[in-house]
Design an enzyme around this catalytic site. Structure first.
Site, mmCIF file in Angstrom:
data_model
loop_
_atom_site.group_PDB
_atom_site.id
_atom_site.type_symbol
_atom_site.label_atom_id
_atom_site.label_comp_id
_atom_site.label_asym_id
_atom_site.label_seq_id
_atom_site.Cartn_x
_atom_site.Cartn_y
_atom_site.Cartn_z
ATOM 1 N N GLY A 176 0.792 -1.374 -0.164
ATOM 2 C CA GLY A 176 -0.076 -0.042 -0.004
ATOM 3 C C GLY A 176 0.990 1.267 0.127
ATOM 4 C CG HIS A 433 -10.499 34.033 -5.900
ATOM 5 N ND1 HIS A 433 -10.893 32.914 -5.130
ATOM 6 C CD2 HIS A 433 -11.398 34.454 -6.469
ATOM 7 C CE1 HIS A 433 -12.244 32.843 -4.931
ATOM 8 N NE2 HIS A 433 -12.620 33.767 -5.875
#
Length: 456
Positions: A176, A433
């Site tokens: 994993g 933004h």
């Protein structure tokens, strides 16, 4: 037998080897680069690039399947693996041709063939001797297996997985870590039933525990199954499938078992130990300036203990070239090397985990910022967040991010770590933004004591 000499002889043409060759040539050194396979090594041909091409194809598949989420009427008709492989191989081919062109442009002498190092400063290829004032060992790594587990038939490593022309219905991924979760992510997106088996208590165990929990939550939502804290005990296979046995008595039946238990140093058979190079567990031991136990002999990349990352080897190659050329480059801080796992969602980090920071400093301050407060992340419909780790009365010493595309944010994060920035140094910086970089900005604002888009 012919004898050829140069300022620098490099054994291995992967990320570390070719970076060293090109930088040394730029600095006026004569360079001989020896490569037994293809220039670019594991990263280009059997690792980073092909894996990420598969991951992008998986992202396209998910976008087609989930178009309704965005008001787009789309559906996934299926996965054309020959077409996916053609796309992947086309990317590799283009980059490979580019490297071949750079060899010529930099006037590096490329020697094709398997090289053996003979101390103190010679590499032998097909009976011909190449002697350098300095030698760099850069022979890379190979896909590991476990004792008694033979890679054959339906038991494969990433080497075979990258060239499959079919999609398994059910697959067990043994491991994993980075490789395991990336392939699990790909196959899940392609429609396979995936189960990860990890002996340690959590997925991506080298990352901050918070990141593991975020990834595990996302994988459950995607339907990727995983069993952590349980050991593999054996596998049997026949023409139709493979049965995987676990220590707790579970037996998992699948079409394939992917062995993703890490990579080992490719040092056997290259003459290192016989020449007197100091070795431990197959790795070449170096000092902080990547010098081996032999004068004038350096080592870079996956054969040196530490992070097995292409960009680490690349930077080490540049460092060694500059060191040999007398430029006295600054020693590489291993913790300052960015790390990215490109599954969906991505995990990206640099610096120390919370646990490592507490071990080093005795205590640490942390701050978590959720992507739920980030406009661009909501547009992308991704969850996750940013975790900052700050030393007591000191700079930020660790940054971990989880979410789609956060690997692209690690550039700013590694600058913050490597420049030893305080939250107050980063908080005034303006982030465009709407972008995901705002998540970093908001986290630093909050850690600097002036939170804005933060819900109590």
């Amino acid at each position: 037998m012919t004898d050829t000499s140069a300022d620098l002889v490099i054994l291995g043409g992967g990320s570390g080897g070719y970076a060293c060759a090109f930088r040394a040539a730029e600095l006026g050194l004569s360079v001989i680069l020896v490569e037994k396979d293809k220039l670019g090594g594991t990263c280009l041909h059997r690792g980073c690039i092909p894996t990420k091409a598969l991951l992008h194809a998986a992202e396209v598949a998910d976008a087609a399947r989930e178009g309704d989420k965005f008001g787009v009427k789309s559906s996934l008709e299926g996965i054309d693996m020959p077409g996916v492989n053609s796309y992947k191989d086309g990317v590799i081919s283009g980059l490979y041709k580019g490297l071949q062109g750079l060899v010529k442009a930099n006037k590096v002498t490329l020697v094709e063939g398997a090289g053996t190092f003979q101390g103190p400063n010679t590499v032998v290829v097909d009976g011909n001797r190449y002697t350098g004032k300095n030698v760099v060992l850069a022979t890379g790594s190979y896909a590991r297996s476990l004792p008694g587990l033979e890679i054959t038939g339906r038991v494969i490593t990433s080497d075979q997985a990258l060239n499959l022309d079919w999609i398994p219905e059910k697959v067990v991924v043994l491991g994993g870590g980075v490789i395991g979760v990336e392939f699990a992510s790909v196959w899940n997106s392609f429609g396979a039933d995936v189960t990860i088996v990890e002996a340690l208590p959590r997925l991506v165990p080298a990352e901050d525990e918070w990141a593991s929990k975020q990834l595990e939550r996302a994988f459950r939502k995607r339907g990727i199954k995983f069993k952590t804290g349980v050991k593999f005990t054996g596998a049997t296979q026949n023409d139709s499938g493979v049965s995987v046995s676990l220590e707790n008595g579970d037996v998992l039946d699948a079409d394939l078992l992917l062995v993703a238990v890490g990579r080992g140093p490719n040092t056997a058979g290259h003459g290192y130990e016989e020449a007197g190079v100091r070795m431990e567990r197959g790795f070449v031991i170096t000092d902080e300036r990547l010098r081996t136990s032999l004068p004038g002999v350096y080592a870079v990349g996956d054969i040196v203990p530490g992070l097995q990352l292409a960009h680490r080897g690349f930077q080490q190659g540049i460092f060694v070239a500059e060191d040999i050329a007398g430029q006295n480059p600054r020693v590489i801080d291993e913790a300052g090397i960015p790390r990215v796992t490109y599954c969906n969602p991505e995990v990206a980090s640099v610096g120390l985990t919370e646990a490592a920071a507490k071990e080093k400093y005795g205590s640490a301050t942390t701050y978590l910022y959720s992507l739920a407060g980030n406009g661009k992340s909501q547009i992308l419909k991704t969850s996750g967040g940013v975790k900052l780790v700050k030393a007591p009365d000191g700079p930020v010493v660790g940054i971990t991010l989880v979410g789609e595309r956060v690997g692209e944010l690690i550039g700013e994060a590694q600058l913050v770590y490597n420049w030893e920035a305080f939250p107050e140094d980063v908080a005034p910086l303006i982030h465009a933004h709407p972008t995901q970089t705002e998540a970093l900005g908001e986290a630093f604002l909050a850690l600097a004591g002036k939170p804005l888009h933060v819900h109590g």
